[in-house]
Design a protein around this motif. Structure first.
Motif, PDB file in Angstrom:
ATOM      1  N   THR A 284    -137.369   9.694 -93.782  1.00 36.32           N
ATOM      2  CA  THR A 284    -138.175   9.683 -92.560  1.00 36.32           C
ATOM      3  C   THR A 284    -139.107   8.486 -92.460  1.00 36.32           C
ATOM      4  N   ILE A 285    -139.386   7.820 -93.577  1.00 39.64           N
ATOM      5  CA  ILE A 285    -140.458   6.824 -93.581  1.00 39.64           C
ATOM      6  C   ILE A 285    -140.113   5.620 -92.721  1.00 39.64           C
ATOM      7  N   ARG A 286    -138.993   4.984 -92.997  1.00 43.31           N
ATOM      8  CA  ARG A 286    -138.633   3.774 -92.244  1.00 43.31           C
ATOM      9  C   ARG A 286    -138.489   4.044 -90.741  1.00 43.31           C
ATOM     10  N   PRO A 287    -137.696   5.058 -90.317  1.00 41.99           N
ATOM     11  CA  PRO A 287    -137.557   5.269 -88.870  1.00 41.99           C
ATOM     12  C   PRO A 287    -138.864   5.660 -88.190  1.00 41.99           C
ATOM     13  N   MET A 288    -139.734   6.414 -88.883  1.00 40.39           N
ATOM     14  CA  MET A 288    -140.998   6.798 -88.260  1.00 40.39           C
ATOM     15  C   MET A 288    -141.915   5.592 -88.082  1.00 40.39           C
ATOM     16  N   VAL A 289    -141.961   4.718 -89.078  1.00 47.29           N
ATOM     17  CA  VAL A 289    -142.783   3.505 -88.950  1.00 47.29           C
ATOM     18  C   VAL A 289    -142.244   2.625 -87.832  1.00 47.29           C
ATOM     19  N   GLN A 290    -140.934   2.436 -87.806  1.00 44.26           N
ATOM     20  CA  GLN A 290    -140.335   1.600 -86.769  1.00 44.26           C
ATOM     21  C   GLN A 290    -140.551   2.196 -85.380  1.00 44.26           C
ATOM     22  N   ALA A 291    -140.423   3.524 -85.253  1.00 46.15           N
ATOM     23  CA  ALA A 291    -140.636   4.170 -83.958  1.00 46.15           C
ATOM     24  C   ALA A 291    -142.088   4.018 -83.517  1.00 46.15           C
ATOM     25  N   SER A 292    -143.009   4.113 -84.461  1.00 48.51           N
ATOM     26  CA  SER A 292    -144.430   3.965 -84.126  1.00 48.51           C
ATOM     27  C   SER A 292    -144.741   2.549 -83.664  1.00 48.51           C
ATOM     28  N   VAL A 293    -144.207   1.564 -84.364  1.00 49.16           N
ATOM     29  CA  VAL A 293    -144.410   0.167 -83.955  1.00 49.16           C
ATOM     30  C   VAL A 293    -143.826  -0.066 -82.566  1.00 49.16           C
TER      31      VAL A 293
END
Length: 502
Positions: A284-293
């Motif tokens: 979940t970490i990478r997609p959540m960070v990318q979605a937030s950005v």
């Protein structure tokens, strides 16, 4: 459990103890309570040591704080796997004489040696991101994703003076009403008069409470018309503090920034909530960070729904029937510039605190061990030097095929299945799974541990020492229930300890 820590050690207690048999079945001496606690703790520690021995690799989670008596404390948890099932276990809460990196390292090494843990088995360390932990100034570890998110927001707020001033203002508003029931009651009555909704209680933004700013902004947004009216009444009556606060919350920039933050902060809140789970899924970490950005980039370039609603309702210097001050073109442009800079700083802070190389490493584990992401072709997987590359490469396709046959497995369940069922068939991949599932990407358990510490050692129990506080924390943190706890072993330990006073 809670009853034990609530009793003063200087009092004599009477405990009916049928399982701790004596001629009378009663213990009245104060030391008996401590002895019972130590017997229970021994059983908990025995179970912890068994789990540590069964886990080939472990991650450690540490954090430091001070308690009610201003003693510097270091709390330590271990993340381990037993038969593929991941657990995060409390180890202890220890006094440290200083917060230097060397002191922390020495204490952690001492604790691990005491539990017979070789440093070679420690594959990761989670912390709150302080410099002493992170290694920027001779530190010792890596950074909790939940703290990274919170600190990214703090970094952005510090970079834009207007946002920092906004936080100070809403803190001052909270303090102004907190200690006055009459003011709060007038505010509640005004809110009821202006709308059909009940008043939302005012909140205080707090740096150590990750979601507090979002809640504080929401309460200001909903109560703003009533706040202006109530403060105006107090200011007319000669209250200088109310007059000062009114001058801070009535300008265009304040209410506009409130609505901007109402759009921006939910993005950070959602990211934080994902990372505050006890066992964060690496996937979940990478997609959540990318979605937030991506969401923040969109908000930087165009107003969000809350800000659009404000711009629609703001007409001829009025908002919800209230006069807005300092609403000239220069003020509006200054707000827009600050708004853009704040969101851009937030994006930059996320990039800085979630660097691509760290996200790539976590993503590699997910690609290799998450069946839902396996390609449908027979392309070979790539292994690292940590394992036998040739063996891992040879077993890649059979391993992926085996895991895919189970159906809807995802990262954590796939690791558990691989470790449990395929240890002899795919040993190199099992080694990778054992490492991946105990990587401590969050220090949230340590934060919860300090909350437990503060519930045990309060102002009324401030004389509780390190040993007893840690003992009570271990008992309270045990995952055993009344049905599964080994009370017979605890009773044997208690009765065999020493001659007892009555």
């Amino acid at each position: 459990r809670g009853g034990c820590c609530a009793r003063g050690s200087s009092r004599k207690e009477e405990e009916n103890a049928p399982d701790f048999t004596t001629s009378e079945g009663l213990y009245r001496h104060s030391e008996s309570i401590c002895d019972m606690e130590m017997a229970l703790e021994d059983v908990v520690l025995k179970g912890l040591d068994e789990k540590i021995r069964a886990s080939d690799y472990i991650g450690i989670i540490i954090d430091e704080t001070v308690n009610i008596t201003v003693d510097k404390k270091l709390i330590l948890y271990v993340k381990l796997q037993v038969g593929g099932r991941v657990e995060t276990c409390f180890v202890g809460n220890y006094d440290v004489h200083s917060g230097t990196a060397q002191c922390i390292f020495d204490k952690v090494a001492e604790i691990l040696r005491g539990r017979n843990v070789e440093l070679s088995r420690v594959i990761g360390l989670g912390s709150d991101g302080a410099s002493v932990m992170m290694g920027r100034h001779a530190g010792v570890g890596v950074h909790c994703v939940a703290h990274r998110t919170a600190l990214a927001a703090i970094d952005a707020a510090k970079a834009v003076d207007r946002v920092g001033a906004y936080k100070r203002t809403i803190s001052a508003v909270y303090s102004f009403y907190k200690h006055s029931a009459s003011r709060t009651n007038r505010l509640r009555q005004l809110t009821a008069t202006l709308s059909e909704e009940d008043m939302t209680s005012l909140k205080q933004p707090c740096a150590v409470r990750w979601l507090s700013l979002h809640r504080a902004v929401e309460s200001i947004k909903k109560n703003w018309p009533a706040l202006v009216m109530e403060l105006n009444e107090e200011a007319v009556g000669g209250n200088a503090q109310a007059q000062g606060l009114l001058g801070q919350i009535q300008p265009y920039s304040f209410i506009a920034l409130t609505h901007t933050l109402a759009d921006v902060l939910p993005v950070m809140t959602k990211l934080n909530l994902v990372f505050q789970k006890e066992d964060v899924n690496l996937a979940t970490i990478r997609p959540m960070v990318q979605a937030s950005v991506s969401a923040l980039t969109h908000l930087r370039d165009a107003p969000g729904p809350e800000e659009q609603r404000y711009q629609t309702d703001f007409q001829e210097g009025m908002y919800k029937g209230i006069q807005v001050t300092h609403a000239g073109d220069r003020s509006v442009q200054a707000f827009k510039n600050a708004r853009t800079r704040y969101i851009q700083h937030l994006i930059d802070a996320l990039h800085a605190r979630f660097p691509d190389d760290s996200l790539d490493l976590l993503n590699c584990f997910d690609v290799l061990l998450n069946p839902s992401r396996y390609p449908q072709t027979d392309d070979s997987a790539t292994a690292t030097t940590f394992i036998d590359a040739a063996s891992a490469k040879r077993d890649a396709i059979p391993m992926m095929t085996a895991l895919r046959s189970y159906g809807g497995l995802h990262f954590s369940s796939a690791c558990e299945m691989l470790i449990r069922d395929y240890a002899e068939i795919f040993p190199e991949w099992v080694k990778l799974a054992k490492v991946a599932c105990v990587i401590p990407v969050s220090s949230v358990p340590a934060e919860r541990g300090f909350s437990l510490q503060n519930r045990i050692k309060t102002a009324q129990r401030s004389r509780l020492g390190e040993g007893r506080v840690t003992r009570l924390m271990r008992i309270a943190s045990s995952r055993d229930t009344l049905d599964t706890f080994d009370f017979n072993s605890a009773a044997a330990r208690f009765t065999a300890a020493k001659y007892r006073k009555k």
